[in-house]
Scaffold this motif. Structure first.
Motif, short mmCIF file in Angstrom:
data_model
loop_
_atom_site.label_atom_id
_atom_site.label_comp_id
_atom_site.label_asym_id
_atom_site.label_seq_id
_atom_site.Cartn_x
_atom_site.Cartn_y
_atom_site.Cartn_z
N ARG B 23 -3.97 -0.08 -0.97
CA ARG B 23 -4.83 0.26 0.17
C ARG B 23 -4.33 1.52 0.89
O ARG B 23 -5.08 2.43 1.21
N LEU B 24 -3.01 1.59 1.09
CA LEU B 24 -2.45 2.72 1.83
C LEU B 24 -2.50 4.01 1.01
O LEU B 24 -2.85 5.07 1.54
N PHE B 25 -2.16 3.94 -0.27
CA PHE B 25 -2.23 5.14 -1.11
C PHE B 25 -3.66 5.67 -1.17
O PHE B 25 -3.90 6.87 -1.10
N VAL B 26 -4.62 4.75 -1.30
CA VAL B 26 -6.02 5.14 -1.43
C VAL B 26 -6.55 5.72 -0.11
O VAL B 26 -7.22 6.75 -0.09
N ASP B 27 -6.24 5.04 1.00
CA ASP B 27 -6.80 5.45 2.29
C ASP B 27 -6.07 6.65 2.89
O ASP B 27 -6.70 7.57 3.41
N ASP B 28 -4.73 6.61 2.85
CA ASP B 28 -3.95 7.62 3.57
C ASP B 28 -3.28 8.64 2.65
O ASP B 28 -2.79 9.67 3.13
N GLY B 29 -3.23 8.36 1.35
CA GLY B 29 -2.54 9.26 0.42
C GLY B 29 -1.10 8.87 0.21
O GLY B 29 -0.47 8.26 1.09
N TYR B 30 -0.57 9.22 -0.93
CA TYR B 30 0.80 8.87 -1.33
C TYR B 30 1.82 9.45 -0.35
O TYR B 30 2.73 8.74 0.10
N ASP B 31 1.68 10.71 0.00
CA ASP B 31 2.68 11.37 0.85
C ASP B 31 2.71 10.79 2.27
O ASP B 31 3.77 10.67 2.87
N ASN B 32 1.54 10.43 2.78
CA ASN B 32 1.48 9.90 4.14
C ASN B 32 1.88 8.43 4.23
O ASN B 32 1.94 7.88 5.32
N THR B 33 2.07 7.80 3.09
CA THR B 33 2.39 6.38 3.09
C THR B 33 3.89 6.19 2.90
O THR B 33 4.44 6.46 1.83
N THR B 34 4.57 5.72 3.95
CA THR B 34 6.01 5.51 3.83
C THR B 34 6.28 4.11 3.27
O THR B 34 5.43 3.22 3.37
N MET B 35 7.46 3.95 2.71
CA MET B 35 7.87 2.64 2.21
C MET B 35 7.83 1.63 3.36
O MET B 35 7.51 0.45 3.14
N GLY B 36 8.14 2.09 4.55
CA GLY B 36 8.12 1.22 5.72
C GLY B 36 6.73 0.66 6.00
O GLY B 36 6.58 -0.54 6.29
N LYS B 37 5.71 1.52 5.90
CA LYS B 37 4.34 1.04 6.16
C LYS B 37 3.91 0.02 5.11
O LYS B 37 3.28 -1.00 5.45
N ILE B 38 4.22 0.31 3.86
CA ILE B 38 3.86 -0.62 2.78
C ILE B 38 4.55 -1.96 3.02
O ILE B 38 3.93 -3.03 2.94
N ALA B 39 5.86 -1.88 3.33
CA ALA B 39 6.63 -3.10 3.54
C ALA B 39 6.05 -3.92 4.70
O ALA B 39 5.84 -5.13 4.57
N ALA B 40 5.74 -3.24 5.80
CA ALA B 40 5.17 -3.93 6.96
C ALA B 40 3.87 -4.64 6.58
O ALA B 40 3.66 -5.80 6.94
#
Lengths: 183, 183
Positions: B23-40
């Motif tokens: 969801r995050l890679f698709v919506d915000d892009g790989y670069d804007n998606t931190t490991m922290g956001k994914i983890a949360a």
DNA sequence: ACCTGAACACCGTTCAAGT
DNA sequence: ACCTGAACACCGTTCAAGT
């Protein structure tokens, strides 16, 4: 102290930064190139770059403008050639810049300025191609989609490197869209 | 304690991380998606992701495999349709993933595993297209370059969004390469 | 085996201070 | 106007420590 001393220096320094950034973006990619590396290659410190460019994306635009302008000059200097030969020439000329192409596609989503640059790039070449297709007798309704297809294929040829022979074959079947063989 | 308790949990947790990352890679892009956001989003801390994936690129591959597998299932479930309709279906289906496409193109230069994934992706679809073109009576020599052109155009259609009408026109002129109008 | 808090090395960018 | 050293906020990744 001549009044144009400073401006000239500024232009030269800016050019040095762009030259350094171009080599690094092309060879190592945008992400692997830190502001520090660019600065070192240009003989300054990282934060000095911000005197010349607002941020890393603006520096990328400086690089794109430079590369594109030089390519346009060489392209215009080309003599009269069939459309297929011109396309192959452009692919050969630009293949080395395939990392820039991919970077533009990723960063246009983040930066409105890069999005603008990308749109202008497409407009330029789609306009040139459209007038060529008209000259070749392509019907009004087909001009736009065919132009799109050709630009798409050129862009993808850059980012998916093939042999010269494969590229020739690709362009040949592509242009059969434009000029069907009289079977 | 059943012997398969842990493995099942592991699979589920892994899937949650992949879902969040998708969801995050698709919506915000790989670069804007931190490991922290994914983890949360997956209910863990950032470093926990490293228990399931070697690094951020391996997580990207997990996302790509998942998205691609689901797309393949829906694609196979499609009934018999003309080639052009199948292509338009795929474009419609995958347009939302255009940021993943661009990211793969950038990161395949950094990561051999992503390069492998990208090559396998092209092989899969070029193989499918080649067999379709053979069925349509395309000559042996034209199969390979035509396949390339079609895949290139599909990929570019994803990353350069157009209206459904424009896409229809693009595919129409594209397939004139395959099946020239009997004028 | 799985998860975490804390730390590490690094990066883009800012800013006060120099000339 | 131009440049720098030092700092800031942040990020991917590692690691010792817990359960």
């Amino acid at each position: 102290m001549p009044r144009n001393r400073a401006p000239v220096d500024r232009t030269e320094k800016r050019a040095e930064i762009v030259t350094a950034a171009t080599r690094l973006f092309v060879d190592d990619g945008y992400d692997n190139t830190t502001m520090g590396k660019i600065a070192a290659a240009a003989g300054v410190t990282a934060n000095t770059i911000y005197w010349y460019f607002r941020d890393k994306d603006q520096l990328l635009i400086g690089v794109l403008d430079d590369v594109h302008a030089q390519t346009l000059i060489r392209f215009t200097a080309l003599g009269e050639l069939p459309l297929g030969d011109r396309i192959l020439w452009a692919v050969r000329e630009l293949t080395g810049y395939h990392r820039l192409v991919d970077t533009v596609h990723v960063r246009k989503a983040q930066s409105p300025e890069i999005d603008d640059w990308h749109n202008a790039f497409h407009s330029t070449w789609e306009g040139w191609l459209a007038s060529n297709l008209t000259l070749l007798g392509v019907s009004e309704a087909d001009i736009e989609p065919m132009t799109r297809v050709i630009v798409f294929v050129i862009e993808s040829m850059l980012t998916h490197p093939n042999t010269e022979l494969e590229n020739r074959a690709t362009v040949d079947v592509l242009l059969r869209m434009v000029d069907p063989p009289t079977s």
